[in-house]
Design a protein around this motif. Structure first.
Motif, PDB file in Angstrom:
ATOM      1  N   LEU A   1       0.826  -1.209   0.000  1.00  0.00           N
ATOM      2  CA  LEU A   1       0.000   0.000   0.000  1.00  0.00           C
ATOM      3  C   LEU A   1       0.858   1.256   0.000  1.00  0.00           C
ATOM      4  O   LEU A   1       0.525   2.253  -0.674  1.00  0.00           O
ATOM      5  CB  LEU A   1      -0.932  -0.003   1.218  1.00  0.00           C
ATOM      6  CG  LEU A   1      -2.026  -1.069   1.222  1.00  0.00           C
ATOM      7  CD1 LEU A   1      -2.775  -1.071   2.548  1.00  0.00           C
ATOM      8  CD2 LEU A   1      -2.990  -0.859   0.066  1.00  0.00           C
ATOM      9  N   GLU A   2       1.977   1.226   0.716  1.00  0.00           N
ATOM     10  CA  GLU A   2       2.878   2.384   0.720  1.00  0.00           C
ATOM     11  C   GLU A   2       3.449   2.635  -0.672  1.00  0.00           C
ATOM     12  O   GLU A   2       3.547   3.781  -1.122  1.00  0.00           O
ATOM     13  CB  GLU A   2       4.001   2.158   1.726  1.00  0.00           C
ATOM     14  CG  GLU A   2       3.559   2.254   3.178  1.00  0.00           C
ATOM     15  CD  GLU A   2       4.693   1.975   4.152  1.00  0.00           C
ATOM     16  OE1 GLU A   2       5.829   1.699   3.686  1.00  0.00           O
ATOM     17  OE2 GLU A   2       4.448   2.029   5.376  1.00  0.00           O
TER      18      GLU A   2
ATOM     19  N   ASP B   1      -4.737   4.645  -6.261  1.00  0.00           N
ATOM     20  CA  ASP B   1      -5.728   4.410  -5.210  1.00  0.00           C
ATOM     21  C   ASP B   1      -6.586   3.178  -5.501  1.00  0.00           C
ATOM     22  O   ASP B   1      -7.506   2.861  -4.759  1.00  0.00           O
ATOM     23  CB  ASP B   1      -6.614   5.636  -4.977  1.00  0.00           C
ATOM     24  CG  ASP B   1      -7.260   6.143  -6.255  1.00  0.00           C
ATOM     25  OD1 ASP B   1      -7.285   5.388  -7.244  1.00  0.00           O
ATOM     26  OD2 ASP B   1      -7.732   7.291  -6.253  1.00  0.00           O
ATOM     27  N   ASN B   2      -6.291   2.487  -6.620  1.00  0.00           N
ATOM     28  CA  ASN B   2      -6.897   1.195  -6.915  1.00  0.00           C
ATOM     29  C   ASN B   2      -6.014   0.470  -7.930  1.00  0.00           C
ATOM     30  O   ASN B   2      -5.047   1.051  -8.448  1.00  0.00           O
ATOM     31  CB  ASN B   2      -8.341   1.335  -7.428  1.00  0.00           C
ATOM     32  CG  ASN B   2      -8.413   2.103  -8.732  1.00  0.00           C
ATOM     33  OD1 ASN B   2      -7.824   1.709  -9.743  1.00  0.00           O
ATOM     34  ND2 ASN B   2      -9.135   3.221  -8.724  1.00  0.00           N
TER      35      ASN B   2
ATOM     36  N   GLU C   1      -6.964  -1.948  -0.406  1.00  0.00           N
ATOM     37  CA  GLU C   1      -6.529  -2.910   0.615  1.00  0.00           C
ATOM     38  C   GLU C   1      -6.980  -4.330   0.248  1.00  0.00           C
ATOM     39  O   GLU C   1      -6.183  -5.281   0.292  1.00  0.00           O
ATOM     40  CB  GLU C   1      -7.083  -2.528   1.993  1.00  0.00           C
ATOM     41  CG  GLU C   1      -6.461  -1.282   2.597  1.00  0.00           C
ATOM     42  CD  GLU C   1      -7.104   0.003   2.118  1.00  0.00           C
ATOM     43  OE1 GLU C   1      -8.036  -0.067   1.266  1.00  0.00           O
ATOM     44  OE2 GLU C   1      -6.688   1.086   2.558  1.00  0.00           O
ATOM     45  N   THR C   2      -8.242  -4.486  -0.108  1.00  0.00           N
ATOM     46  CA  THR C   2      -8.730  -5.819  -0.470  1.00  0.00           C
ATOM     47  C   THR C   2      -8.140  -6.272  -1.813  1.00  0.00           C
ATOM     48  O   THR C   2      -7.908  -7.470  -2.032  1.00  0.00           O
ATOM     49  CB  THR C   2     -10.267  -5.851  -0.550  1.00  0.00           C
ATOM     50  OG1 THR C   2     -10.720  -4.875  -1.482  1.00  0.00           O
ATOM     51  CG2 THR C   2     -10.877  -5.582   0.805  1.00  0.00           C
ATOM     52  N   GLU C   3      -7.884  -5.332  -2.704  1.00  0.00           N
ATOM     53  CA  GLU C   3      -7.234  -5.681  -3.976  1.00  0.00           C
ATOM     54  C   GLU C   3      -5.818  -6.192  -3.733  1.00  0.00           C
ATOM     55  O   GLU C   3      -5.372  -7.148  -4.386  1.00  0.00           O
ATOM     56  CB  GLU C   3      -7.210  -4.459  -4.899  1.00  0.00           C
ATOM     57  CG  GLU C   3      -8.582  -4.047  -5.390  1.00  0.00           C
ATOM     58  CD  GLU C   3      -8.588  -2.678  -6.053  1.00  0.00           C
ATOM     59  OE1 GLU C   3      -9.653  -2.284  -6.555  1.00  0.00           O
ATOM     60  OE2 GLU C   3      -7.537  -1.994  -6.057  1.00  0.00           O
TER      61      GLU C   3
ATOM     62  N   LEU D   1      -2.122 -11.410  -3.312  1.00  0.00           N
ATOM     63  CA  LEU D   1      -1.460 -12.514  -2.609  1.00  0.00           C
ATOM     64  C   LEU D   1      -2.232 -13.818  -2.785  1.00  0.00           C
ATOM     65  O   LEU D   1      -1.635 -14.891  -2.951  1.00  0.00           O
ATOM     66  CB  LEU D   1      -1.312 -12.178  -1.130  1.00  0.00           C
ATOM     67  CG  LEU D   1      -0.554 -10.882  -0.796  1.00  0.00           C
ATOM     68  CD1 LEU D   1      -0.338 -10.769   0.707  1.00  0.00           C
ATOM     69  CD2 LEU D   1       0.768 -10.792  -1.534  1.00  0.00           C
ATOM     70  N   THR D   2      -3.545 -13.733  -2.761  1.00  0.00           N
ATOM     71  CA  THR D   2      -4.375 -14.929  -2.956  1.00  0.00           C
ATOM     72  C   THR D   2      -4.156 -15.533  -4.341  1.00  0.00           C
ATOM     73  O   THR D   2      -4.041 -16.759  -4.498  1.00  0.00           O
ATOM     74  CB  THR D   2      -5.860 -14.582  -2.769  1.00  0.00           C
ATOM     75  OG1 THR D   2      -6.066 -14.083  -1.441  1.00  0.00           O
ATOM     76  CG2 THR D   2      -6.742 -15.793  -2.985  1.00  0.00           C
TER      77      THR D   2
END
Length: 536
Positions: free
Chosen positions: A320-321, A329-330, A364-366, A371-372
């Motif tokens: 995120l950083e 932002d996405n 955040e969820t993206e 990782l998933t």
């Protein structure tokens, strides 16, 4: 009877005389020649014999066995793509259709730190199966480091450094044209500058080049360019900075500054040049979104980190950083080219996949989804297309006279996945969009960037120019119609406008169709000549 005999003898003599007059294998008539040196075009015929350019001038058609009419077309040296990745795909596609349909007759593979470490075996396999274009190879730092140290996140011991240097030296003796690094990828990202300098000194001894996918093409791009220049300065060898770009939104327009660093180095006496592909999107693996420390020590340890809640949270925090620094932002800009675990995701962005899964619409969820996705494909990789650049910077970099054109592509598997269109369209896109339509550079200059400049950089002393004695690698195309047809949405489309492509004097593209011929040769560096001389 006597008159018939005399007539028969005359016909035989005339036939023999005609055959003797046909001193050339191929004659290209009526074309406008662009020699590759940057000179203006001129009208001339080009004659070929035994795979070489034999003569350029006004030549009667009766002097050749085969005559190609290039009326109203350009006749130029075949294009040399110095940044390709075919070491794992050429065996499946030895005709390299996506390259030769784009006018490419030679390429350099083994870029971004990834190559075959046993170069002799690779070259032998190329010769045995036959290839439609010429191929030279670099030796990749990442591949060498993996062989000696696996994925260790540390400096090499003296013994390990010596082992890496020995592998590089052997590759240079086997014909490698230089050393490549991929310093955003593991394990190359674990290496300090001094490790690379010592390897580059070995390469310098054999007359090779240092090419680099530098440590950052975004926020730390200035430091990354300076490191590449430092390696060239300390090891005393030429430097090629790969796929030069600005891949961070807050830095768009900064290319004039980064080009300035290259020019300053050249004024200092360091031989630095660059290459680019003519697109505003890049392509690499999804792993590039993950911090390097999380990838240390191999895939099994990576998965351990991904599955530990506290470590996973730390990884996402670092991601995120980085996204924030680069003005994101996405993850709409991140599009899957090929996911071996779920091909229905090909062509869709991480944001689209995240929304379709019913997850919250935020970065955040993206990031967690990234990782998933990676968990499901290890040790395979998800290939991505990242829309990270500005058209302004692409054009600025193209205007720089020491910029070469390169695809950063492999042999494309036709209709497989949704790859970056650069695999099909790079050279034609420059000729159609940036020369004819936008007039960013002239036609003669574009040809120079694709021919003599890359030949000079990699010391291909008999290619890159239309000149007697040089290899007959030749493209014939219509400058008014040549165009790329591949798009981001539909990338599997061959470029148009190329009538003929000849490799070592043999026709590989004829009237826009691949002939299936495989006249390509293995290109070797000057270290190979040292090896040959030592045997005498």
């Amino acid at each position: 009877m006597l008159r018939k005999f005399i007539l028969f003898s005359y016909l035989i003599s005339a036939s023999v005389a005609l055959v003797q007059a046909q001193q050339y294998d191929v004659l290209i008539k009526n074309g406008r020649v662009i020699d590759g040196a940057g000179n203006p075009w001129y009208h001339a015929d080009v004659a070929i014999k035994n795979g070489k350019v034999a003569s350029i001038g006004t030549i009667p058609p009766t002097e050749a066995k085969t005559v190609l009419d290039a009326r109203n077309q350009i006749v130029a040296p075949g294009f040399i793509d110095i940044h390709a990745h075919v070491e794992t795909s050429i065996e499946e596609g030895p005709t390299a259709a996506n390259f030769v349909h784009n006018g490419v007759t030679s390429l350099i593979t083994g870029n971004c730190g990834s190559s075959k470490t046993n170069l002799k075996n690779f070259q032998d396999s190329l010769r045995a199966m036959g290839i439609s274009l010429n191929i030279g190879s670099l030796v990749g730092h990442n591949s060498v480091r993996l062989k000696v140290m696996k994925a260790a996140f540390r400096e090499p011991t003296a013994k390990e450094q010596a082992a890496m240097e020995a592998l590089v030296e052997q590759a240079m003796k086997d014909g490698a044209v230089g050393l490549s690094t991929g310093l955003i990828y593991t394990p190359g990202s674990f290496a300090k500058t001094s490790e690379i300098v010592n390897l580059a000194k070995v390469v310098a001894h054999y007359g090779g080049v240092y090419t680099s996918h530098i440590r950052s093409e975004a926020q730390e791009v200035t430091k990354a360019i300076e490191e590449a220049i430092q390696i060239g300065r300390e090891a005393r060898l030429p430097v090629q900075i790969s796929h030069f770009k600005i891949a961070s939104r807050p830095l768009w327009g900064f290319s004039n500054k980064t080009i300035g660093l290259v020019e300053a180095a050249r004024h200092e006496g360091i031989d630095v040049t660059i290459d680019q592909y003519p697109y505003t999107a890049s392509s690499t693996t999804l792993l590039s979104s993950v911090p390097n420390w999380a990838l240390a020590d191999g895939d099994s340890m990576m998965l351990v980190r991904f599955r530990d809640p506290a470590t996973r949270a730390r990884i996402i925090k670092d991601m995120l950083e980085t996204f924030k620094k680069n003005g994101r932002d996405n993850l709409e800009y991140a599009v899957i080219a090929y996911n071996p675990a779920d091909t229905t995701q090909n062509g869709k962005s991480i944001r689209q996949i995240n929304l379709k899964a019913g997850r919250k619409d935020n970065i955040e969820t993206e990031s967690d989804l990234v990782l998933t996705l990676l968990e499901k494909v290890t040790p395979q990789r998800v290939q991505m297309v990242y829309h990270t650049m500005s058209e302004e910077d692409v054009e600025s970099i193209m205007r720089y006279r020491n910029t070469m054109i390169a695809s950063d592509a492999g042999v494309a598997r036709y209709m497989s996945g949704v790859p970056h269109p650069r695999a099909y369209g790079t050279n034609a896109r420059v000729l159609g969009r940036y020369v004819r339509e936008k007039q960013i550079i002239s036609l003669e200059e574009a040809i120079r960037r694709m021919t003599s400049l890359p030949a000079q950089r990699f010391r291909l002393t008999d290619r890159g120019l239309l000149k007697p004695g040089y290899a007959a690698d030749i493209v014939i195309f219509d400058e008014k119609t040549v165009a790329d047809q591949a798009t981001y949405e539909k990338p599997h489309a061959y470029s148009t406008g190329f009538s003929y492509v000849l490799v070592n004097g043999e026709t590989v593209i004829e009237n826009g169709k691949h002939t299936g011929k495989r006249p390509g040769q293995v290109l070797v560096g000057s270290g190979y000549q040292v090896k040959m001389a030592a045997k005498k």
